[in-house]
Design an enzyme around this catalytic site. Sequence first.
Site, short mmCIF file in Angstrom:
data_model
loop_
_atom_site.label_atom_id
_atom_site.label_comp_id
_atom_site.label_asym_id
_atom_site.label_seq_id
_atom_site.Cartn_x
_atom_site.Cartn_y
_atom_site.Cartn_z
N LYS A 149 -48.00 27.66 60.11
CA LYS A 149 -48.60 27.74 61.44
C LYS A 149 -50.06 27.30 61.39
O LYS A 149 -50.65 27.19 60.30
CB LYS A 149 -48.49 29.18 61.95
CG LYS A 149 -49.23 30.18 61.08
CD LYS A 149 -48.91 31.63 61.48
CE LYS A 149 -49.63 32.60 60.55
NZ LYS A 149 -49.29 34.01 60.82
N TYR A 175 -83.64 26.55 62.79
CA TYR A 175 -83.72 27.27 64.08
C TYR A 175 -84.17 28.70 63.88
O TYR A 175 -83.65 29.40 63.01
CB TYR A 175 -82.35 27.29 64.77
CG TYR A 175 -81.92 25.95 65.32
CD1 TYR A 175 -82.66 25.31 66.32
CD2 TYR A 175 -80.77 25.35 64.86
CE1 TYR A 175 -82.25 24.09 66.83
CE2 TYR A 175 -80.34 24.12 65.38
CZ TYR A 175 -81.09 23.50 66.36
OH TYR A 175 -80.69 22.30 66.86
C1 LIG Z 1 -48.96 34.44 59.47
C2 LIG Z 1 -47.80 35.31 59.20
C3 LIG Z 1 -47.27 35.41 57.91
C4 LIG Z 1 -47.94 34.83 56.69
O1 LIG Z 1 -48.89 35.77 56.21
P1 LIG Z 1 -49.79 35.50 54.92
O2 LIG Z 1 -50.61 36.73 54.80
O3 LIG Z 1 -50.60 34.29 55.21
O4 LIG Z 1 -48.85 35.30 53.78
C5 LIG Z 1 -46.11 36.14 57.74
N1 LIG Z 1 -45.50 36.74 58.81
C6 LIG Z 1 -46.00 36.68 60.06
C7 LIG Z 1 -45.28 37.36 61.16
C8 LIG Z 1 -47.16 35.96 60.30
O5 LIG Z 1 -47.66 35.93 61.54
#
Ligand SMILES: *Cc1c(COP(=O)(O)O)cnc(C)c1O
Length: 362
Positions: free
Chosen positions: A35, A256
């Site tokens: 994702k 800044y």
């Molecule tokens: C993003 C996500 C994962 C992956 O988690 P990691 O900690 O990056 O391994 C697994 N399950 C769900 C539901 C997620 O949203």
Amino acid sequence: MSRYPFARIDLAALKHNLQQVRLFAPNSKVMSVIKADAYGHGVIQVAQALTQSDAFAVARFSEALTLRKHGFDQPITIFEGVSTIEEWQLTAEYDLTPVIHQQQHLELLLKAKTSQPLPLIWLMLETGMHRLGLPQQDVIQIIDALEKRSDLVSKLGLMSHFANSDLLNDARNNQQLTVMKKLAETTGLPVCMANSAAIISLPESHYDWIRPGLMLYGASPFANKSGADVGLKPVMQLISKLIATQQLKAGDEVGYGGQWTADKPVRMGVVSIGYGDGYSRHLSNIGKVLIRGKEVPIIGRVSMDTVCVNLDDCPQAQQDDEVIIWGADELAVEWLADKAGTIPYELLTCVTPRVQREYLNG
Ligand SMILES: *Cc1c(COP(=O)(O)O)cnc(C)c1O
């Protein structure tokens, strides 16, 4: 045209990390979580490198469609599920694997006229995270309803997500596991529960399927462990260069707001990386970069395009030198995230499109 800053993505490291995942959980199938543009690494190239996965997983429907449209034919799980009738129809058409985490999504499915049965639906259970999940008392009834509808779906699975798996020996993880264990026994359905932290630290949670995300990219989910400590290799190295140097006098303020003042004559450098590239502004005055193998501290505020660094400990540094922003043994993204008061997930996913991705070992 300058290619700096750029993110060098090592696809061999990615494949190595998938093998490490399998060593941790040799009896589980692997749903590689890609994702958010594969945690900022570029989803198409990452999916190509991870075709040995048993499935892919994304958060949103649109992310799943992108993968199908690029020709990936693996099972693709959609964590956020499907929230309109039209999406249900497309889900069947594109052979996607949705998660149902609320009753309303099920009601839409029962109304949708799908072209073919979905191969699998995951039921996301509430076991303690209190984010997305079906109340336990509803689950059995939903399973009953769906098991009668082989025209809609062929197989069901149980999913749940840990709220505290990055904390070792936390009793809440065992509480969530106990709830899942009971439902798994009652229903006899396949189970998918472990994210990266649970894959590494909670073998009892491995079950039939695991869902690694962060560890595929070589970073550790634990505050006190690096990716290297658990046999992972960083996939992304963020690299830029020194675009100017300047001699400061005692009393000169940098950047800044004048948040850093030279207390003696100092040679400073300007690196082409800023929050417009995803470099956190929380690293103002506390981050560091690597130049010629030396750690060089950030001075003053992070700007949109640049950061300033103190070159006193690296007198050999010259304009046009390469600068490692993160992704080296001496400068892991986990360390930098901790300094910024955040987690490596955020730093990696925040690298903006202005930063070119360059792929190695594809
Ligand atoms: C993003 C996500 C994962 C992956 O988690 P990691 O900690 O990056 O391994 C697994 N399950 C769900 C539901 C997620 O949203």
